[in-house]
Design an enzyme around this catalytic site. Structure first.
Site, mmCIF file in Angstrom:
data_model
loop_
_atom_site.group_PDB
_atom_site.id
_atom_site.type_symbol
_atom_site.label_atom_id
_atom_site.label_comp_id
_atom_site.label_asym_id
_atom_site.label_seq_id
_atom_site.Cartn_x
_atom_site.Cartn_y
_atom_site.Cartn_z
ATOM 1 N N ASP A 1 0.881 -1.173 0.000
ATOM 2 C CA ASP A 1 0.000 0.000 0.000
ATOM 3 C C ASP A 1 0.913 1.216 0.000
ATOM 4 O OD1 ASP A 1 -1.609 2.148 0.658
ATOM 5 O OD2 ASP A 1 -2.760 1.068 2.175
ATOM 6 N N VAL A 2 0.838 2.024 -1.043
ATOM 7 C CA VAL A 2 1.783 3.153 -1.163
ATOM 8 C C VAL A 2 1.577 4.217 -0.087
ATOM 9 C CG1 VAL A 2 2.125 2.816 -3.648
ATOM 10 C CG2 VAL A 2 0.383 4.457 -2.862
ATOM 11 N N TYR B 1 -8.561 14.918 -8.261
ATOM 12 C CA TYR B 1 -7.658 14.077 -9.057
ATOM 13 C C TYR B 1 -6.698 14.963 -9.855
ATOM 14 C CZ TYR B 1 -6.232 10.686 -12.648
ATOM 15 O OH TYR B 1 -5.507 9.885 -13.501
ATOM 16 N N LYS C 1 -2.648 15.337 -9.682
ATOM 17 C CA LYS C 1 -1.816 15.031 -10.849
ATOM 18 C C LYS C 1 -0.954 16.226 -11.282
ATOM 19 C CE LYS C 1 -2.812 10.661 -11.408
ATOM 20 N NZ LYS C 1 -1.778 9.614 -11.389
HETATM 21 N N1 NAD Z 1 -7.012 5.226 -17.318
HETATM 22 C C1 NAD Z 1 -6.726 6.424 -17.767
HETATM 23 O O1 NAD Z 1 -7.316 6.891 -18.746
HETATM 24 C C2 NAD Z 1 -5.641 7.240 -17.104
HETATM 25 C C3 NAD Z 1 -5.278 8.434 -17.712
HETATM 26 C C4 NAD Z 1 -4.271 9.179 -17.153
HETATM 27 C C5 NAD Z 1 -3.591 8.722 -16.035
HETATM 28 N N2 NAD Z 1 -3.960 7.551 -15.442
HETATM 29 C C6 NAD Z 1 -3.158 7.122 -14.285
HETATM 30 O O2 NAD Z 1 -2.582 5.849 -14.551
HETATM 31 C C7 NAD Z 1 -2.384 5.137 -13.330
HETATM 32 C C8 NAD Z 1 -3.029 3.768 -13.439
HETATM 33 O O3 NAD Z 1 -4.437 3.926 -13.553
HETATM 34 P P1 NAD Z 1 -5.416 2.896 -14.263
HETATM 35 O O4 NAD Z 1 -6.246 3.655 -15.215
HETATM 36 O O5 NAD Z 1 -4.651 1.733 -14.752
HETATM 37 O O6 NAD Z 1 -6.347 2.525 -13.035
HETATM 38 P P2 NAD Z 1 -6.653 1.132 -12.313
HETATM 39 O O7 NAD Z 1 -7.701 1.457 -11.307
HETATM 40 O O8 NAD Z 1 -6.908 0.075 -13.320
HETATM 41 O O9 NAD Z 1 -5.273 0.800 -11.574
HETATM 42 C C9 NAD Z 1 -4.840 1.430 -10.393
HETATM 43 C C10 NAD Z 1 -4.121 0.399 -9.539
HETATM 44 O O10 NAD Z 1 -3.602 1.066 -8.386
HETATM 45 C C11 NAD Z 1 -3.819 0.236 -7.270
HETATM 46 N N3 NAD Z 1 -3.866 1.048 -6.041
HETATM 47 C C12 NAD Z 1 -4.823 1.919 -5.652
HETATM 48 N N4 NAD Z 1 -4.515 2.433 -4.453
HETATM 49 C C13 NAD Z 1 -3.326 1.883 -4.076
HETATM 50 C C14 NAD Z 1 -2.491 2.013 -2.948
HETATM 51 N N5 NAD Z 1 -2.823 2.800 -1.898
HETATM 52 N N6 NAD Z 1 -1.333 1.312 -2.909
HETATM 53 C C15 NAD Z 1 -0.997 0.493 -3.917
HETATM 54 N N7 NAD Z 1 -1.756 0.291 -5.008
HETATM 55 C C16 NAD Z 1 -2.910 0.997 -5.086
HETATM 56 C C17 NAD Z 1 -5.154 -0.468 -7.536
HETATM 57 O O11 NAD Z 1 -5.290 -1.655 -6.749
HETATM 58 C C18 NAD Z 1 -5.064 -0.723 -9.026
HETATM 59 O O12 NAD Z 1 -4.492 -1.993 -9.310
HETATM 60 C C19 NAD Z 1 -2.987 6.002 -12.230
HETATM 61 O O13 NAD Z 1 -1.952 6.751 -11.604
HETATM 62 C C20 NAD Z 1 -3.927 6.917 -12.990
HETATM 63 O O14 NAD Z 1 -4.131 8.111 -12.308
HETATM 64 C C21 NAD Z 1 -4.981 6.802 -15.946
#
Ligand code: NAD
Length: 257
Positions: free
Chosen positions: A65-66, A157, A161
């Site tokens: 957990d980060v 969010y 970011k």
């Molecule tokens: N999906 C998009 O369009 C998008 C766009 C821009 C940025 N992002 C960023 O990309 C990254 C990944 O997002 P995603 O879309 O794959 O979402 P996702 O929800 O599929 O993945 C997020 C992962 O982070 C893990 N997580 C959450 N809280 C945590 C914690 N406290 N400690 C450890 N792990 C934790 C979750 O269990 C999950 O596996 C994120 O930082 C998100 O903000 C996503």
């Protein structure tokens, strides 16, 4: 021939069980790295771990957990104890809240900051405690297109970011003389648990939502998790040795700043 070869190198990926991380996990594995997958929800790591093992990649999974500083430090110390070093860190863990600003609350803001920004800092500092004495290391932070401009329905969010880009720049400057590169990637739109295309979006049908969202992307299509993985691998490679403190938009030209 250009060849990125991470044989003999290791990487720790946080949030490694997520949708975007699937592409990141795969890209580091394809480049030959030993991959440490870490997620708060260790069950999410089963699928990527199996995929990477089938590719012949050496994989280790960690519950992490980060937001838990002691746990983060222990996982990273354990990796260094086992492998002798940590070469690369990719901070991909993240959470979101999609709500009108006036309907959201401070508790949610603190939760988002704790994961997306302070959690990223905890992982970064814990990794640098090993990378600095080693005089080498690469860190890639997953920011967002909403690091570039505010989004009405994602106020907290987006604020977190924007912070990721600032953290990236300041840490990059702090360690610039030590041979360590710190960069961010700002992904555009990628299907994941965070952005489930099949889910209901207000009164719109799924097709209407996809059409509306796609129309906002000049290249006319969503990005893929592998696009982000490829960019992360590039930023960790020798080809990017003089790139640090940058935030790379991988978003089909949604943003140009
Ligand atoms: N999906 C998009 O369009 C998008 C766009 C821009 C940025 N992002 C960023 O990309 C990254 C990944 O997002 P995603 O879309 O794959 O979402 P996702 O929800 O599929 O993945 C997020 C992962 O982070 C893990 N997580 C959450 N809280 C945590 C914690 N406290 N400690 C450890 N792990 C934790 C979750 O269990 C999950 O596996 C994120 O930082 C998100 O903000 C996503």
């Amino acid at each position: 021939m250009i060849n990125i070869d991470f044989s003999g190198k290791n990487v720790l990926i946080t949030g490694a069980g997520g949708g975007i991380a699937a592409g990141i996990d795969r890209s580091y594995a394809k480049a030959g790295a030993k991959v440490h997958l870490a997620d708060m929800d260790v069950k999410t790591l089963e699928k990527p771990a199996a995929e990477l093992k089938a590719m012949g990649c050496e994989v280790v999974t960690h519950t992490m957990d980060v937001t838990d500083e002691a746990m983060v430090q222990k996982v990273i110390d354990d990796i260094v104890a086992a492998d002798g070093k940590l070469d690369m860190l990719c901070n991909a863990a993240g959470i979101i809240s999609v709500k009108n600003y006036m309907d959201d609350n401070s508790e949610m803001f603190e939760k988002i900051l704790a994961v997306n920004l302070v959690g990223m800092h905890k992982c970064t500092q814990a990794a640098l405690r090993h990378m600095l004495p080693a005089g080498a290391g690469k860190i890639v932070n997953i920011a967002s297109a909403s690091s570039r401009k505010g989004v009405a329905s994602m106020t907290f969010y987006s604020a977190s970011k924007f912070g990721v880009v600032s953290l990236t720049q300041s840490v990059a400057l702090t360690v610039a003389e030590k041979g360590i590169n710190v960069n961010a990637i700002c992904p555009g739109m990628i299907e994941s648990n965070m952005t489930p295309l099949g889910a209901k979006h207000g009164n719109m049908t799924v097709e209407e939502y996809i059409a509306l969202t796609t129309a906002r992307i000049p290249m006319g299509h969503f990005q893929t998790a592998d696009d982000i993985g490829n960019a992360a691998v590039f930023l960790c490679s020798d080809m990017a040795v003089n790139i640090t403190g940058q935030a790379l938009n991988v978003d089909g030209a949604m943003n140009m700043n």
